[in-house]
Design an enzyme around this catalytic site. Sequence first.
Site, mmCIF file in Angstrom:
data_model
loop_
_atom_site.group_PDB
_atom_site.id
_atom_site.type_symbol
_atom_site.label_atom_id
_atom_site.label_comp_id
_atom_site.label_asym_id
_atom_site.label_seq_id
_atom_site.Cartn_x
_atom_site.Cartn_y
_atom_site.Cartn_z
ATOM 1 N N ARG A 53 13.478 66.224 12.737
ATOM 2 C CA ARG A 53 14.348 66.614 13.845
ATOM 3 C C ARG A 53 14.087 68.048 14.286
ATOM 4 N NH1 ARG A 53 20.607 66.793 12.848
ATOM 5 N NH2 ARG A 53 20.367 64.638 12.198
ATOM 6 N N ARG A 57 9.530 72.042 20.855
ATOM 7 C CA ARG A 57 9.104 70.672 20.537
ATOM 8 C C ARG A 57 7.682 70.661 19.973
ATOM 9 N NH1 ARG A 57 12.140 70.062 25.363
ATOM 10 N NH2 ARG A 57 13.912 68.659 25.124
ATOM 11 N N ASN A 95 9.849 63.603 19.266
ATOM 12 C CA ASN A 95 9.260 64.808 19.865
ATOM 13 C C ASN A 95 8.210 65.459 18.957
ATOM 14 O OD1 ASN A 95 10.345 65.204 22.457
ATOM 15 N ND2 ASN A 95 12.334 65.685 21.566
ATOM 16 N N ARG A 148 18.680 64.463 34.075
ATOM 17 C CA ARG A 148 19.430 65.732 34.025
ATOM 18 C C ARG A 148 19.317 66.462 35.359
ATOM 19 N NH1 ARG A 148 16.933 67.035 28.221
ATOM 20 N NH2 ARG A 148 18.658 66.463 26.876
ATOM 21 N N HIS A 192 7.476 66.685 28.749
ATOM 22 C CA HIS A 192 8.911 66.617 28.464
ATOM 23 C C HIS A 192 9.236 67.888 27.695
ATOM 24 C CE1 HIS A 192 12.809 65.540 26.955
ATOM 25 N NE2 HIS A 192 12.388 65.451 25.710
ATOM 26 N N THR A 247 20.775 66.133 19.992
ATOM 27 C CA THR A 247 21.043 65.388 21.228
ATOM 28 C C THR A 247 20.963 63.902 20.890
ATOM 29 O OG1 THR A 247 18.718 65.309 21.871
ATOM 30 C CG2 THR A 247 19.998 67.165 22.710
#
Length: 331
Positions: free
Chosen positions: A98, A105, A137, A168, A192, A247
């Site tokens: 994570r 990322r 990610n 978003r 991303h 998230t």
Amino acid sequence: MSTKEKLISHVMKEEPVGSRNKVTVVGVGMVGMASAISILLKDLCDELAMVDVMEDKLKGEVMDLQHGSLFLKTKIVGDKDYSVTANSKVVVVTAGARQQEGESRLNLVQRNVNIFKFIIPNIVKYSPNCILMVVSNPVDILTYVAWKLSGFPRNRVIGSGTNLDSARFRHLIGEKLHLHPSSCHAWIVGEHGDSSVPVWSGVNVAGVSLQGLNPQMGTEGDGENWKAIHKEVVDGAYEVIKLKGYTSWAIGMSVADLVESIIKNMHKVHPVSTLVQGMHGVKDEVFLSVPSVLGNSGLTDVIHMTLKAEEEKQLQKSAETLWGVQKELVL
């Protein structure tokens, strides 16, 4: 006679029928579970399989979902053995280390590559014809890694990419204009994350170009500071991580949106990560998000965007950033 035998008379012996629309979610962390519940509540598959190396967590999450079976129409199964995933139509990979607060990322990358070396061959073994959707990610690099490790054709390896970034973006534009996001047509392409590219030249409401009304939109010279919206998109994930630690919900809904387009063969256009070599002046073997058509066969077509020179330059820079990391990877 058992109670069951007293209650039920068999008319015929049933032949085992395989699942038609099976979806697997790999990883039962926050993103995996948000994806699972979003897929279940949209009623997208007749069987949902879940797999993870953390056996107790997996067992608990699967039981928790199964206890809600009365309210669902989907069979839910789970196991740490990948045989449970056999014959999936779509496999969603959310597993991985994570992202920590303040961590980019790209920093995550080699940690997750090593995890993928275990996951991807197992998916391929049991679902050789599946469509592979990577969410972990850094998603663009890991989609490339999944493509290389799987040996699948490029149409069957997709990254969730900037589908969420674009959502978003549309939400924030909608807030500023007091309109629903679905009425604000806007795309974020490229990586991303930190080097994503907002296509200001394409932002429109009901076909009315916002840059046509405000030629400075998205530039430093814009008195209305629309550029701040893209900064909010980029900072959005970091802000949520800072506030709640991770998230989950929005990315889960984004995943279900993509799965729906594939399972229902919708031929809907999404900004997802695909091999962009040869497009927009990108020379290297990198995966980036561009508007792409999703259906039963995976990613069937790519839309040729009309980009301004500056936007194209940003996209190429994004590609260079990713290639710089990719070429160092040990696959």
